[in-house]
Design an enzyme around this catalytic site. Structure first.
Site, PDB file in Angstrom:
ATOM      1  N   SER A  90       0.806  -1.219   0.000  1.00  0.00           N
ATOM      2  CA  SER A  90       0.000   0.000   0.000  1.00  0.00           C
ATOM      3  C   SER A  90       0.843   1.275   0.000  1.00  0.00           C
ATOM      4  CB  SER A  90      -0.962  -0.039   1.188  1.00  0.00           C
ATOM      5  OG  SER A  90      -1.884   1.012   1.105  1.00  0.00           O
ATOM      6  N   ASP A 228      -1.899   6.505  -3.644  1.00  0.00           N
ATOM      7  CA  ASP A 228      -0.824   5.773  -2.953  1.00  0.00           C
ATOM      8  C   ASP A 228      -0.369   4.628  -3.873  1.00  0.00           C
ATOM      9  OD1 ASP A 228      -3.004   4.065  -2.653  1.00  0.00           O
ATOM     10  OD2 ASP A 228      -2.342   3.346  -0.689  1.00  0.00           O
ATOM     11  N   ASP A 230      -0.944   1.376  -4.202  1.00  0.00           N
ATOM     12  CA  ASP A 230      -1.884   0.408  -4.782  1.00  0.00           C
ATOM     13  C   ASP A 230      -3.214   1.069  -5.148  1.00  0.00           C
ATOM     14  OD1 ASP A 230      -2.535   0.748  -2.057  1.00  0.00           O
ATOM     15  OD2 ASP A 230      -3.610  -1.157  -2.040  1.00  0.00           O
ATOM     16  N   ASP A 232      -5.720   2.225  -3.667  1.00  0.00           N
ATOM     17  CA  ASP A 232      -7.004   2.173  -2.973  1.00  0.00           C
ATOM     18  C   ASP A 232      -7.265   3.538  -2.341  1.00  0.00           C
ATOM     19  OD1 ASP A 232      -5.051   1.886  -1.012  1.00  0.00           O
ATOM     20  OD2 ASP A 232      -6.181   0.405   0.151  1.00  0.00           O
TER      21      ASP A 232
HETATM   22 MG    MG Z   1      -3.260   1.582  -0.246  1.00  0.00          MG
END
Ligand code: MG
Length: 433
Positions: A90, A228, A230, A232
């Site tokens: 992440s 960020d 990844d 999400d």
């Molecule tokens: Mg993330």
């Protein structure tokens, strides 16, 4: 064994993590049979992904490999599978990596599922499938296109905006520019190529987004966007180049989407309470918000940049959030929306937790005469003009205090009141001893 933290398995990339990826693959393959796997752009992600896929196949499972995609893209692809696995750490620095396990509805594995995985892994008794039952892994093409098409069902094209986009060289570097262009935007890209050597701090905080703020403010763009690693998460910058704080972005999304019921965390700003939504608060962490949304609610979010749209998925979806903020900016200037939402002074700090018992502390805190008390996460006291949250740190021997109020003096008064109550409860305990 405690392999799982609040966001799955995380750690520095090393031999143990590679071994663990294989074992997680075995356990997930054994229990879920049919699994889709994706990864972010970290240098170690391909290694971990192949170790994990080896485990899945050795367990006799079917496996689809979507390649490098954002976590929410993988979450959407997981609908057709028994489970999804994302290789990512992440927003952690590039030397870290991790494994996130997802259900077909996009939600993270709950603690009972994590426990089941941990028991299988620590028992070390998972056998491999017989040689004539082993499957081949397949390439899953088109996950990014499917995600874009799903988002475009809900938002108009022809936006004619200029957008500055900083993907931090993470997993959104392909999907977000493509989505914005298809919505009609002119896209100025910063760090939109795949690299595990992140050129900026990969967490989308104000201090990491100096370039984005500068370019957005100076280029006449309508907005700036950052993800960020990844994707999400998504954060935004207004047309004046100002970082939009997460509490305000939460309020803007909720209001402009016309939602009635919002789920957010215990320490999100009280500004959101004053906007007429029905608010439900959870413990800190996007997985807690996601879990609570299963009990109802149109929208959920965490001011760190996780936005959940349950009509699409229970996974925080930074890509869907991009389309949302772009559609909003297509209607009106973001700066006007930002300035209409109040920003209240907020104080955060901590003190040692040695000798503090929470029940004793709560009775001391009650002397501050709050209007109401919540025990969702620690002790939260609400007052007419502010609130105070006192909670034990999950990682250090500390008690964390957060106070927000309509003015600085009152926030300080609440914060100091909390500190005094902690001190008093320690003295009391010593007297009893
Ligand atoms: Mg993330």
């Amino acid at each position: 064994m405690g392999l799982f933290g609040t966001s799955g398995i995380r750690g520095l990339f090393n031999r143990d993590l590679v071994d663990l990826a294989f074992k997680v693959g075995l356990a997930v393959g054994k229990n879920y049979g049919n699994v889709v796997v994706g990864s972010d752009t970290r240098t170690s992600s391909d290694t971990l992904k192949h170790a994990l896929i080896s485990g899945l196949l050795a367990a006799g499972a079917d496996c689809g490999d979507v390649g490098i995609v954002p976590t929410p893209t993988l979450a959407l692809a997981a609908r057709k599978y028994g489970a999804g696995v994302m290789i990512t750490a992440s927003h952690n620095p590039p030397e870290y990596n991790g494994i996130k396990l997802l259900n077909p509805d996009g939600s993270s594995f709950v603690s009972s599922q994590q426990k089941q995985m941990e028991d299988l892994i620590s028992g070390d008794s998972i056998g491999v499938a017989p040689w004539d039952e082993i499957k081949q892994s397949g390439i899953y093409n088109g996950a990014i296109e499917q995600h874009i098409e799903r988002i475009l069902q809900d938002f108009p094209a022809g936006l004619k905006l200029k957008v500055v986009l900083d993907c931090g060289c993470g997993a959104a570097s392909e999907i977000t520019p493509s989505l914005l262009e298809r919505m009609g935007c002119e896209v100025v890209t910063l760090n939109c190529y795949h690299s595990g050597f992140f050129p900026r701090g990969i967490e989308p905080t104000e201090s990491n987004l100096g370039d984005l703020m500068k370019v957005t403010g100076e280029s006449g763009a309508d907005l700036g966007i950052a993800h960020d690693g990844d994707a999400d998460r998504m954060m935004a910058v207004d047309e004046r180049g100002r970082f939009i704080p997460g509490d305000k972005l939460l309020a803007i999304f909720a209001r402009e989407l016309g939602v009635k019921e919002v789920v957010t965390i215990i320490d999100a700003s009280m500004a959101i309470d004053e906007m007429g939504f029905n608010i439900r608060r959870t413990r800190v962490g996007d997985t807690c918000v996601s879990e609570e949304l299963k009990n109802g609610g149109d929208f959920g979010g965490e001011p760190s940049g996780s936005w959940i749209f349950p009509n699409v998925s229970f996974c925080p979806d930074g890509i869907y959030a991009v389309a949302c903020i772009a559609a909003i900016a297509g209607q009106q200037k973001l700066s006007g929306l930002v300035d209409k939402i109040p920003a209240y002074p907020l104080l955060r700090g901590s003190t040692g937790s040695d000798g503090v018992a929470m029940p004793g502390l709560e009775s001391k805190l009650m002397a501050m005469k709050p209007m109401s008390v919540s025990n969702i996460d620690g002790i939260k006291l609400s007052f007419k003009d502010g609130w105070l949250l006192v909670r034990a740190s999950g990682t250090e021997p500390k008690i964390r205090l957060t106070a927000e109020a309509k003015n600085e003096a009152r926030a300080r008064q609440l914060y100091d009141g909390g500190l005094r109550a902690i001190k008093d409860s320690i003295q009391n305990k010593e007297r009893e001893a």
